[in-house]
Design a protein around this motif. Sequence first.
Motif, PDB file in Angstrom:
ATOM      1  N   LEU A  28       0.824  -1.201   0.000  1.00 18.36           N
ATOM      2  CA  LEU A  28       0.000   0.000   0.000  1.00 18.36           C
ATOM      3  C   LEU A  28       0.865   1.260   0.000  1.00 18.36           C
ATOM      4  N   LEU A  29       1.914   1.266   0.835  1.00 15.67           N
ATOM      5  CA  LEU A  29       2.739   2.462   0.965  1.00 15.67           C
ATOM      6  C   LEU A  29       3.711   2.639  -0.188  1.00 15.67           C
ATOM      7  N   ASN A  30       3.947   1.609  -0.969  1.00 16.81           N
ATOM      8  CA  ASN A  30       4.807   1.761  -2.151  1.00 16.81           C
ATOM      9  C   ASN A  30       4.247   2.801  -3.117  1.00 16.81           C
ATOM     10  N   LYS A  31       2.941   3.004  -3.052  1.00 14.35           N
ATOM     11  CA  LYS A  31       2.324   4.012  -3.900  1.00 14.35           C
ATOM     12  C   LYS A  31       2.722   5.423  -3.492  1.00 14.35           C
ATOM     13  N   ALA A  32       3.286   5.559  -2.279  1.00 15.77           N
ATOM     14  CA  ALA A  32       3.701   6.882  -1.813  1.00 15.77           C
ATOM     15  C   ALA A  32       4.933   7.380  -2.552  1.00 15.77           C
ATOM     16  N   GLU A  33       5.677   6.463  -3.186  1.00 15.29           N
ATOM     17  CA  GLU A  33       6.838   6.808  -3.992  1.00 15.29           C
ATOM     18  C   GLU A  33       7.850   7.654  -3.212  1.00 15.29           C
ATOM     19  N   PHE A  34       8.335   7.084  -2.088  1.00 17.58           N
ATOM     20  CA  PHE A  34       9.390   7.747  -1.335  1.00 17.58           C
ATOM     21  C   PHE A  34      10.674   7.751  -2.171  1.00 17.58           C
ATOM     22  N   PRO A  35      11.506   8.794  -2.038  1.00 14.78           N
ATOM     23  CA  PRO A  35      12.766   8.837  -2.794  1.00 14.78           C
ATOM     24  C   PRO A  35      13.622   7.608  -2.507  1.00 14.78           C
ATOM     25  N   GLN A  36      14.329   7.136  -3.513  1.00 14.74           N
ATOM     26  CA  GLN A  36      15.113   5.919  -3.391  1.00 14.74           C
ATOM     27  C   GLN A  36      16.605   6.237  -3.292  1.00 14.74           C
ATOM     28  N   TYR A  37      17.340   5.293  -2.730  1.00 18.33           N
ATOM     29  CA  TYR A  37      18.790   5.401  -2.701  1.00 18.33           C
ATOM     30  C   TYR A  37      19.341   5.049  -4.077  1.00 18.33           C
ATOM     31  N   PRO A  80      18.890  -3.716   6.222  1.00 17.91           N
ATOM     32  CA  PRO A  80      18.478  -3.317   4.869  1.00 17.91           C
ATOM     33  C   PRO A  80      18.195  -1.827   4.774  1.00 17.91           C
ATOM     34  N   LYS A  81      17.820  -1.395   3.599  1.00 17.09           N
ATOM     35  CA  LYS A  81      17.316  -0.030   3.432  1.00 17.09           C
ATOM     36  C   LYS A  81      15.966   0.077   4.147  1.00 17.09           C
ATOM     37  N   PRO A  82      15.588   1.267   4.633  1.00 17.07           N
ATOM     38  CA  PRO A  82      14.330   1.398   5.377  1.00 17.07           C
ATOM     39  C   PRO A  82      13.131   1.031   4.508  1.00 17.07           C
ATOM     40  N   PRO A  83      12.264   0.145   4.986  1.00 14.38           N
ATOM     41  CA  PRO A  83      11.045  -0.181   4.240  1.00 14.38           C
ATOM     42  C   PRO A  83      10.023   0.948   4.349  1.00 14.38           C
ATOM     43  N   PRO A  84       9.002   0.962   3.499  1.00 15.12           N
ATOM     44  CA  PRO A  84       8.074   2.100   3.422  1.00 15.12           C
ATOM     45  C   PRO A  84       7.393   2.460   4.732  1.00 15.12           C
ATOM     46  N   GLU A  85       7.034   1.464   5.566  1.00 15.66           N
ATOM     47  CA  GLU A  85       6.273   1.783   6.770  1.00 15.66           C
ATOM     48  C   GLU A  85       7.073   2.609   7.776  1.00 15.66           C
ATOM     49  N   THR A  86       8.408   2.588   7.690  1.00 12.09           N
ATOM     50  CA  THR A  86       9.203   3.355   8.642  1.00 12.09           C
ATOM     51  C   THR A  86       9.178   4.852   8.353  1.00 12.09           C
ATOM     52  N   TYR A  87       8.746   5.242   7.155  1.00 10.83           N
ATOM     53  CA  TYR A  87       8.722   6.648   6.792  1.00 10.83           C
ATOM     54  C   TYR A  87       7.507   7.390   7.359  1.00 10.83           C
ATOM     55  N   VAL A  88       6.459   6.669   7.744  1.00 12.08           N
ATOM     56  CA  VAL A  88       5.161   7.285   8.035  1.00 12.08           C
ATOM     57  C   VAL A  88       5.035   7.571   9.522  1.00 12.08           C
ATOM     58  N   PRO A  89       5.088   8.841   9.952  1.00 19.05           N
ATOM     59  CA  PRO A  89       5.085   9.167  11.385  1.00 19.05           C
ATOM     60  C   PRO A  89       3.869   8.657  12.143  1.00 19.05           C
ATOM     61  N   GLY A  90       2.709   8.664  11.510  1.00 23.59           N
ATOM     62  CA  GLY A  90       1.490   8.312  12.219  1.00 23.59           C
ATOM     63  C   GLY A  90       1.373   6.851  12.586  1.00 23.59           C
ATOM     64  N   ASP A 240       7.821  17.495   6.182  1.00 19.82           N
ATOM     65  CA  ASP A 240       6.657  17.407   5.283  1.00 19.82           C
ATOM     66  C   ASP A 240       5.964  16.055   5.371  1.00 19.82           C
ATOM     67  N   GLY A 241       5.736  15.590   6.599  1.00 21.90           N
ATOM     68  CA  GLY A 241       4.992  14.359   6.802  1.00 21.90           C
ATOM     69  C   GLY A 241       5.777  13.083   6.641  1.00 21.90           C
ATOM     70  N   VAL A 242       7.112  13.162   6.548  1.00 18.72           N
ATOM     71  CA  VAL A 242       7.952  11.982   6.352  1.00 18.72           C
ATOM     72  C   VAL A 242       9.053  11.967   7.410  1.00 18.72           C
ATOM     73  N   CYS A 244      12.456  11.898   9.160  1.00 13.60           N
ATOM     74  CA  CYS A 244      13.720  12.465   8.692  1.00 13.60           C
ATOM     75  C   CYS A 244      14.863  11.933   9.553  1.00 13.60           C
ATOM     76  N   SER A 245      15.197  10.661   9.379  1.00 12.97           N
ATOM     77  CA  SER A 245      16.383  10.112  10.031  1.00 12.97           C
ATOM     78  C   SER A 245      17.614  10.603   9.272  1.00 12.97           C
ATOM     79  N   THR A 246      18.801  10.379   9.834  1.00 11.45           N
ATOM     80  CA  THR A 246      20.011  10.804   9.122  1.00 11.45           C
ATOM     81  C   THR A 246      20.207  10.000   7.842  1.00 11.45           C
ATOM     82  N   ALA A 247      19.602   8.815   7.752  1.00 14.15           N
ATOM     83  CA  ALA A 247      19.651   8.069   6.491  1.00 14.15           C
ATOM     84  C   ALA A 247      18.913   8.819   5.396  1.00 14.15           C
ATOM     85  N   GLU A 248      17.829   9.492   5.785  1.00 21.21           N
ATOM     86  CA  GLU A 248      17.036  10.231   4.802  1.00 21.21           C
ATOM     87  C   GLU A 248      17.637  11.591   4.489  1.00 21.21           C
ATOM     88  N   CYS A 249      18.093  12.301   5.514  1.00 26.39           N
ATOM     89  CA  CYS A 249      18.493  13.700   5.285  1.00 26.39           C
ATOM     90  C   CYS A 249      19.978  13.869   4.979  1.00 26.39           C
TER      91      CYS A 249
END
Length: 453
Positions: A28-37, A80-90, A240-242, A244-249
Amino acid sequence: MPVSGNGVVASSVAALTAGLIVPVLRLLLNKAEFPQYEPSGPLAPQYDFIVVGGGTAGCVVASRLSEVGGWRVLLVEAGPKPPPETYVPGISLAASALSHYSLDWDYTYVPQKNALKNYVDQTGVLQLGRVLGGTAAINGMIYSRGNRRDYDHWQALGNPGWDYLSVLPYFVKSEDYRGHSLGETEAYHGRGGPLAVTPGVAGPLTRAFLQGGLEMGYPVLDSNGPQQIGFTATSYTIRDGVRCSTAECYLKPASSRPNLHVLDSATVLQILFDDTKRAVGVKIEDNGKVVSVASLREVIVSAGVVASPKLLMLSGVGPRQHLQQNKIRVVADVPGVGQNLQDHIGVYGLSWTINKGSTPSLLERITPSSFKQYLTNRQGPLSTPPESVSAWVKISQEGDPQWTDAQIFLFPVTWALDKGLFTPRAFGVDRKVSLHCRQRPHPLLHSHTGAIL
């Protein structure tokens, strides 16, 4: 964790359920299209720098080193790389409970005689992320720098450059504070840095908690400013709703640099030393194969409070007697390696009922409409964690009166959050305790001291 009787069944059911829920959630969250490494290509035989561990610190170190175009940098992370569910704060807490089976080292403490009596075998769980971003990729995203006196104390112990006034410019440089002006503490914060820091929404719980602090004579303050004792609203590492770990930023934006190689899902087994006891490379297990990679300049061990001393000792650096007992060749007798591990002491289970509607329940936050809103514009209930608030206080009478020794953390959930399915296993709590908590009214407030989610 060893369990017996119904505990085995409950653990198996939880693991099986997580195995069914997680793939659906990720789809379901793959549709969010988070930026990839960016892909890094094949592993080279040597690099200028090898950074071991892609957690909170390792991602920053590798990113900053790769800013020098002439340096080749290898970052090795066991997870591994962070899976989609780890990006969603809620859904961060739910994701942490679910991901406990795949994104955590699953370490436990030795059984305690006089503590952890509501835990399985009186054994606590040491939560450490096994994923790019480390524990910051699965935690509650609370931004807290700690007390300035801790930094000054570290310098006094013989660590020059670790005093508060020396590290403060780096906090400011790294931060991208995304709230309104902080007035007199604005100079203690940065805007435009890599690490996004977003103030939480001050809802009814926060306002009531802060008012309670005022009535007890505590100030309402910015705990990341010059003083910490008082009651404070919470800020989160969210952009912006995602998450922001140091892996992301730090790491993700740098992953496109041709001189940075990010190797995830690979384990460093040993640091290699030459005859002069200089670190010259590492031995890595990657996809079932063990390879050696050379370092022309430095090997930087940034694998966390458990894995760093473990790797050093496996490589022959540590207390001589302990190494010899485990038949490890001694490279350097360093007695302090593996000593003085300290963790937060948490007092869980203090719960109160609140008026219905004071805060949305988990089921009210996680709905088809909230998922649709999040997938569309990164807004709505899933874009922020559940409301939380803290107080930093001084309990003991000894020492500096401004040196805090406890945190009261208010959060609108209890162990009964998921009816005892995942939470007991994730935290090591005896399931019978969780089921007893389940009988209490819902929603509840959950407060504990000393532990930061």
